[in-house]
Design an enzyme around this catalytic site. Structure first.
Site, PDB file in Angstrom:
ATOM      1  N   GLY A  36       0.803  -1.234   0.000  1.00 42.10           N
ATOM      2  CA  GLY A  36       0.000   0.000   0.000  1.00 42.10           C
ATOM      3  C   GLY A  36       0.827   1.270   0.000  1.00 42.10           C
ATOM      4  O   GLY A  36       0.388   2.308   0.512  1.00 42.10           O
ATOM      5  N   ALA A  72       2.411   4.623  -1.208  1.00 37.57           N
ATOM      6  CA  ALA A  72       2.127   5.735  -2.130  1.00 37.57           C
ATOM      7  C   ALA A  72       2.557   7.025  -1.452  1.00 37.57           C
ATOM      8  O   ALA A  72       2.757   7.060  -0.229  1.00 37.57           O
ATOM      9  CB  ALA A  72       0.635   5.777  -2.453  1.00 37.57           C
ATOM     10  N   ILE A  97      -0.345   5.970   4.447  1.00 33.16           N
ATOM     11  CA  ILE A  97       0.322   5.654   5.727  1.00 33.16           C
ATOM     12  C   ILE A  97       1.502   4.715   5.470  1.00 33.16           C
ATOM     13  O   ILE A  97       2.567   4.853   6.078  1.00 33.16           O
ATOM     14  CB  ILE A  97      -0.692   5.024   6.717  1.00 33.16           C
ATOM     15  CG1 ILE A  97      -1.774   6.051   7.088  1.00 33.16           C
ATOM     16  CG2 ILE A  97       0.013   4.513   7.969  1.00 33.16           C
ATOM     17  CD1 ILE A  97      -2.936   5.488   7.895  1.00 33.16           C
ATOM     18  N   SER A 149      -8.625  -1.333  11.562  1.00 32.10           N
ATOM     19  CA  SER A 149      -9.228  -0.009  11.791  1.00 32.10           C
ATOM     20  C   SER A 149     -10.185  -0.106  12.962  1.00 32.10           C
ATOM     21  O   SER A 149     -10.741  -1.181  13.230  1.00 32.10           O
ATOM     22  CB  SER A 149      -9.994   0.411  10.538  1.00 32.10           C
ATOM     23  OG  SER A 149     -10.882   1.476  10.830  1.00 32.10           O
ATOM     24  N   TYR A 153     -16.829  -1.975   4.854  1.00 33.50           N
ATOM     25  CA  TYR A 153     -15.526  -1.606   5.443  1.00 33.50           C
ATOM     26  C   TYR A 153     -15.398  -2.257   6.822  1.00 33.50           C
ATOM     27  O   TYR A 153     -14.356  -2.802   7.169  1.00 33.50           O
ATOM     28  CB  TYR A 153     -15.408  -0.082   5.527  1.00 33.50           C
ATOM     29  CG  TYR A 153     -14.028   0.391   5.936  1.00 33.50           C
ATOM     30  CD1 TYR A 153     -12.891   0.083   5.176  1.00 33.50           C
ATOM     31  CD2 TYR A 153     -13.829   1.157   7.096  1.00 33.50           C
ATOM     32  CE1 TYR A 153     -11.625   0.513   5.549  1.00 33.50           C
ATOM     33  CE2 TYR A 153     -12.569   1.595   7.475  1.00 33.50           C
ATOM     34  CZ  TYR A 153     -11.470   1.276   6.699  1.00 33.50           C
ATOM     35  OH  TYR A 153     -10.205   1.697   7.077  1.00 33.50           O
TER      36      TYR A 153
HETATM   37  N1  LIG Z   1      -6.339   6.868   7.042  1.00 36.06           N
HETATM   38  C1  LIG Z   1      -7.087   6.550   8.070  1.00 36.06           C
HETATM   39  O1  LIG Z   1      -7.675   7.425   8.721  1.00 36.06           O
HETATM   40  C2  LIG Z   1      -7.216   5.113   8.500  1.00 36.06           C
HETATM   41  C3  LIG Z   1      -7.909   4.838   9.681  1.00 36.06           C
HETATM   42  C4  LIG Z   1      -8.047   3.501  10.078  1.00 36.06           C
HETATM   43  C5  LIG Z   1      -7.491   2.500   9.295  1.00 36.06           C
HETATM   44  N2  LIG Z   1      -6.840   2.812   8.144  1.00 36.06           N
HETATM   45  C6  LIG Z   1      -6.275   1.713   7.354  1.00 36.06           C
HETATM   46  O2  LIG Z   1      -4.959   2.059   7.026  1.00 36.06           O
HETATM   47  C7  LIG Z   1      -4.587   1.472   5.796  1.00 36.06           C
HETATM   48  C8  LIG Z   1      -3.870   2.472   4.950  1.00 36.06           C
HETATM   49  O3  LIG Z   1      -4.756   3.511   4.651  1.00 36.06           O
HETATM   50  P1  LIG Z   1      -4.274   4.913   4.119  1.00 36.06           P
HETATM   51  O4  LIG Z   1      -4.929   5.917   4.975  1.00 36.06           O
HETATM   52  O5  LIG Z   1      -2.831   4.955   3.912  1.00 36.06           O
HETATM   53  O6  LIG Z   1      -5.038   4.913   2.707  1.00 36.06           O
HETATM   54  P2  LIG Z   1      -4.504   5.223   1.254  1.00 36.06           P
HETATM   55  O7  LIG Z   1      -3.733   6.482   1.245  1.00 36.06           O
HETATM   56  O8  LIG Z   1      -5.686   5.134   0.366  1.00 36.06           O
HETATM   57  O9  LIG Z   1      -3.519   4.029   0.992  1.00 36.06           O
HETATM   58  C9  LIG Z   1      -3.989   2.758   0.703  1.00 36.06           C
HETATM   59  C10 LIG Z   1      -3.055   2.116  -0.272  1.00 36.06           C
HETATM   60  O10 LIG Z   1      -3.602   0.849  -0.610  1.00 36.06           O
HETATM   61  C11 LIG Z   1      -3.475   0.693  -2.003  1.00 36.06           C
HETATM   62  N3  LIG Z   1      -4.464  -0.176  -2.620  1.00 36.06           N
HETATM   63  C12 LIG Z   1      -5.796   0.005  -2.695  1.00 36.06           C
HETATM   64  N4  LIG Z   1      -6.360  -0.961  -3.435  1.00 36.06           N
HETATM   65  C13 LIG Z   1      -5.345  -1.768  -3.842  1.00 36.06           C
HETATM   66  C14 LIG Z   1      -5.274  -2.934  -4.645  1.00 36.06           C
HETATM   67  N5  LIG Z   1      -6.348  -3.482  -5.219  1.00 36.06           N
HETATM   68  N6  LIG Z   1      -4.065  -3.484  -4.865  1.00 36.06           N
HETATM   69  C15 LIG Z   1      -2.954  -2.965  -4.335  1.00 36.06           C
HETATM   70  N7  LIG Z   1      -2.954  -1.847  -3.567  1.00 36.06           N
HETATM   71  C16 LIG Z   1      -4.140  -1.258  -3.330  1.00 36.06           C
HETATM   72  C17 LIG Z   1      -3.639   2.090  -2.566  1.00 36.06           C
HETATM   73  O11 LIG Z   1      -3.089   2.108  -3.863  1.00 36.06           O
HETATM   74  P3  LIG Z   1      -3.682   3.056  -5.026  1.00 36.06           P
HETATM   75  O12 LIG Z   1      -3.122   4.379  -4.714  1.00 36.06           O
HETATM   76  O13 LIG Z   1      -3.198   2.433  -6.271  1.00 36.06           O
HETATM   77  O14 LIG Z   1      -5.176   3.022  -4.900  1.00 36.06           O
HETATM   78  C18 LIG Z   1      -2.888   2.924  -1.558  1.00 36.06           C
HETATM   79  O15 LIG Z   1      -1.531   3.012  -1.862  1.00 36.06           O
HETATM   80  C19 LIG Z   1      -5.872   0.929   5.163  1.00 36.06           C
HETATM   81  O16 LIG Z   1      -5.828  -0.475   5.209  1.00 36.06           O
HETATM   82  C20 LIG Z   1      -6.980   1.477   6.034  1.00 36.06           C
HETATM   83  O17 LIG Z   1      -8.053   0.566   6.150  1.00 36.06           O
HETATM   84  C21 LIG Z   1      -6.674   4.085   7.748  1.00 36.06           C
END
Ligand SMILES: NC(=O)c1ccc[n+]([C@@H]2O[C@H](COP(=O)([O-])OP(=O)(O)OC[C@H]3O[C@@H](n4cnc5c(N)ncnc54)[C@H](OP(=O)(O)O)[C@@H]3O)[C@@H](O)[C@H]2O)c1
Length: 327
Positions: free
Chosen positions: A33, A35, A39, A164, A191
């Protein structure tokens, strides 16, 4: 860091690394994940300062990882950085990606962070609702494929599953994961379902690996502005705003109040992942759910804590990936 999560202040990655980062020197770390705005991207940059030998950074496309590689090269050029393409919505691609690592003898830390939140209804290539498929099922297969390499890195290697606090409102619908083929789909429920599954998976995996000295945790990173909010509708944003203004808590499935988390920076979001990887003070709680860098199993709902659900999920996942996962 082992006191209850509710009594914790929010800590930065830099702080956790200053305490425990030394143990990452020379290690091979795989992070999904990655990017520029995720995170996982922050985690990769943060841990690069601890002199790991190799960072394997996964994403669907190399261009998403490029800004993070540039930051790592600027921060610590000695770290070997390797891009691994994986589309987690395609189980065949997960297998292919794992095979691409045939030349890697061991993985010290497997950190599964990639995820998607509340997208419109869609199914993965394999026909599973996309949040369940990407957030959970792909991890089940990835861990299965890479477990020999994590075992080769034991003791003190780790498998960290990002989850989460939405897990607290989540139910795994064992009889209908796809919500009547989308007709009854609620993105929030989807979710929650995927996160309930993530935390159940970590619990049973830790139990199955008992005695092997492999760390297994699921974690909540807290609220971080990232790419994750891309599917939020104006109605959902208004609803959250109204909840924040009213001060009314959300309720978990057992009726307990959940305070809405404050937004933090990405460093604070990545910190609990690092805690899961290396904090020695939580070793006695393998399989736990972590929040605010501490064990927070008291936050888990009875649905997620139900061991029968863990075994049922494991069996269902084996069926969905089409093969047994014998640990
Ligand atoms: N941010 C929050 O507030 C929060 C809170 C609680 C839990 N979380 C958890 O933390 C984790 C990271 O979230 P984040 O906030 O960093 O979100 P994010 O910025 O959207 O990062 C998620 C990453 O997962 C990748 N991804 C999505 N679909 C995919 C697929 N089919 N194959 C491969 N990669 C894929 C995305 O790639 P693309 O850019 O290509 O889509 C992106 O790089 C998640 O699992 C989320 O459930 C986040």
């Amino acid at each position: 860091m082992s006191t209850a999560a509710s009594s914790q202040v929010i800590l930065s990655s830099e702080f956790i690394l200053s305490k425990y980062g030394e143990s990452l020197a020379g290690k091979t770390i795989l992070i999904t994940g990655v990017a520029g705005d995720s995170i996982a991207g922050e985690l990769a940059v943060q841990v690069s300062s601890a002199n790991p030998s190799t960072l394997i950074l996964t994403a669907r496309t190399g261009s998403r990882v490029d800004p993070i590689v540039a930051k790592i090269k600027a921060k610590n050029p000695a770290v070997n950085v390797r891009f691994l393409k994986i589309d987690l919505s395609d189980l065949k691609d997960v297998k292919r990606a794992a095979r691409d690592l045939d030349d890697v003898p061991k993985i010290d830390h497997l950190v599964a962070v990639a995820g998607v939140m509340m997208p419109p209804f869609a199914k993965t290539v394999d026909g599973v609702e996309s949040q369940f498929g990407v957030n959970y099922l792909a991890n089940f297969l990835l861990v299965k494929e890479l477990l020999p390499k994590v075992r080769a890195a034991a003791p003190k290697s780790s498998i960290v599953i990002c989850s989460s606090s939405a897990m607290r409102g989540g139910v795994v619908n064992f009889d209908d994961l796809n919500y009547n083929d989308g007709k009854d789909y609620d993105p929030r429920a989807g979710y929650g379902q995927s996160n309930a599954a993530r935390t159940m998976f970590a619990k049973l995996l830790a139990e199955k690996l008992q005695g092997e000295d492999i760390r297994v945790f699921s974690i909540d990173p807290g609220a971080v502005a990232s790419g994750l909010q891309r599917h939020f509708t104006p109605e959902f944003i208004d609803m959250i705003k109204a909840l924040r203004e009213s001060g009314e808590p959300l309720r978990d499935l057992d009726g307990r109040s959940i305070a809405l988390p404050p937004f933090t920076g990405a460093s604070e979001g990545a910190a609990t992942l690092i805690t899961a990887m290396v904090d020695p003070t939580i070793e006695g709680s393998n399989g736990a759910y972590l929040h605010h860098n501490a064990v927070a199993d008291d936050e888990i709902t009875s649905h997620v804590l139900n061991r029968e659900h863990w075994t049922k999920l494991w069996a269902l996942s084996e069926k969905l990936i089409g093969e047994p996962f014998n640990v």
